[in-house]
Design a protein around this motif. Sequence first.
Motif, PDB file in Angstrom:
ATOM      1  N   LYS A 153     -10.427  24.275  43.245  1.00  0.00           N
ATOM      2  CA  LYS A 153      -9.172  24.897  43.664  1.00  0.00           C
ATOM      3  C   LYS A 153      -9.235  26.391  43.354  1.00  0.00           C
ATOM      4  CE  LYS A 153      -5.809  21.290  43.288  1.00  0.00           C
ATOM      5  NZ  LYS A 153      -4.589  20.878  42.649  1.00  0.00           N
ATOM      6  N   LYS A 154      -8.734  27.130  44.241  1.00  0.00           N
ATOM      7  CA  LYS A 154      -8.707  28.571  44.068  1.00  0.00           C
ATOM      8  C   LYS A 154      -7.466  28.942  43.250  1.00  0.00           C
ATOM      9  CE  LYS A 154     -10.188  32.306  46.915  1.00  0.00           C
ATOM     10  NZ  LYS A 154     -10.200  32.926  48.180  1.00  0.00           N
ATOM     11  N   THR A 155      -7.644  29.701  42.193  1.00  0.00           N
ATOM     12  CA  THR A 155      -6.531  30.149  41.359  1.00  0.00           C
ATOM     13  C   THR A 155      -5.955  31.422  41.978  1.00  0.00           C
ATOM     14  OG1 THR A 155      -7.724  29.339  39.445  1.00  0.00           O
ATOM     15  CG2 THR A 155      -5.857  30.787  39.035  1.00  0.00           C
ATOM     16  N   PRO A 156      -4.633  31.419  42.195  1.00  0.00           N
ATOM     17  CA  PRO A 156      -4.043  32.633  42.772  1.00  0.00           C
ATOM     18  C   PRO A 156      -4.121  33.796  41.774  1.00  0.00           C
ATOM     19  CG  PRO A 156      -2.329  31.005  42.327  1.00  0.00           C
ATOM     20  CD  PRO A 156      -3.643  30.389  41.968  1.00  0.00           C
ATOM     21  N   ALA A 157      -4.663  34.928  42.183  1.00  0.00           N
ATOM     22  CA  ALA A 157      -4.808  36.096  41.316  1.00  0.00           C
ATOM     23  C   ALA A 157      -4.936  37.346  42.180  1.00  0.00           C
ATOM     24  CB  ALA A 157      -6.032  35.932  40.429  1.00  0.00           C
ATOM     25  N   PHE A 158      -4.838  38.492  41.501  1.00  0.00           N
ATOM     26  CA  PHE A 158      -5.016  39.766  42.193  1.00  0.00           C
ATOM     27  C   PHE A 158      -6.471  40.170  42.121  1.00  0.00           C
ATOM     28  CE2 PHE A 158      -0.614  39.972  40.585  1.00  0.00           C
ATOM     29  CZ  PHE A 158       0.053  40.140  41.790  1.00  0.00           C
ATOM     30  N   THR A 159      -6.889  40.878  43.135  1.00  0.00           N
ATOM     31  CA  THR A 159      -8.258  41.373  43.115  1.00  0.00           C
ATOM     32  C   THR A 159      -8.294  42.656  42.310  1.00  0.00           C
ATOM     33  OG1 THR A 159      -7.984  42.701  45.098  1.00  0.00           O
ATOM     34  CG2 THR A 159      -8.700  40.422  45.413  1.00  0.00           C
ATOM     35  N   GLU A 172      -6.654  45.577  44.166  1.00  0.00           N
ATOM     36  CA  GLU A 172      -5.188  45.562  44.125  1.00  0.00           C
ATOM     37  C   GLU A 172      -4.667  46.049  42.777  1.00  0.00           C
ATOM     38  OE1 GLU A 172      -4.224  41.880  47.186  1.00  0.00           O
ATOM     39  OE2 GLU A 172      -4.699  41.441  45.079  1.00  0.00           O
TER      40      GLU A 172
END
Length: 157
Positions: free
Chosen positions: A5-11, A14
Amino acid sequence: MSIKKKTPAFTLTEMLLVLAITAIIAGLAFAIITLFTKNMRDIEKNYSKSTYLGLFTDQLNLDLNRFHTIEYNQSDRELTFKNPLDSVRYLWEENFVLRETDTVFNTYSDLELYNHGEKVESGNTDAIKIRLGEKDLEFIFLFQLKDAYGQIKENGN
């Protein structure tokens, strides 16, 4: 097979962009606060100067109309207010004015005296023009209101 699962985060890009925008906003806020503080100091200085000048003018006007005789000694630069019961002495120096022993005005000022509308260098006077600063643009003009005693003394009637 396991599904990640991909964890929502900022790059990183950003985050750097947000950091740059925050730094710009903080810099602008600091500049505005510095400008505001400087303007407030200038306003306070002008207010203090005008209050100081107003107090000096009020005191001089009170003395001018409380005393019957006003004499100026050119050599001592001394303005003396007298009546039968009391007297007050102002001493004009280069950058300040003394009233008795109190410094009442702390700025360069020059004095012109008038008696019956004529400019006088010394002796009796009934009007005073105080020039503030080196130029003739800013000045205070005060005159004596004659009461019954002053009229009788002046006219001899």
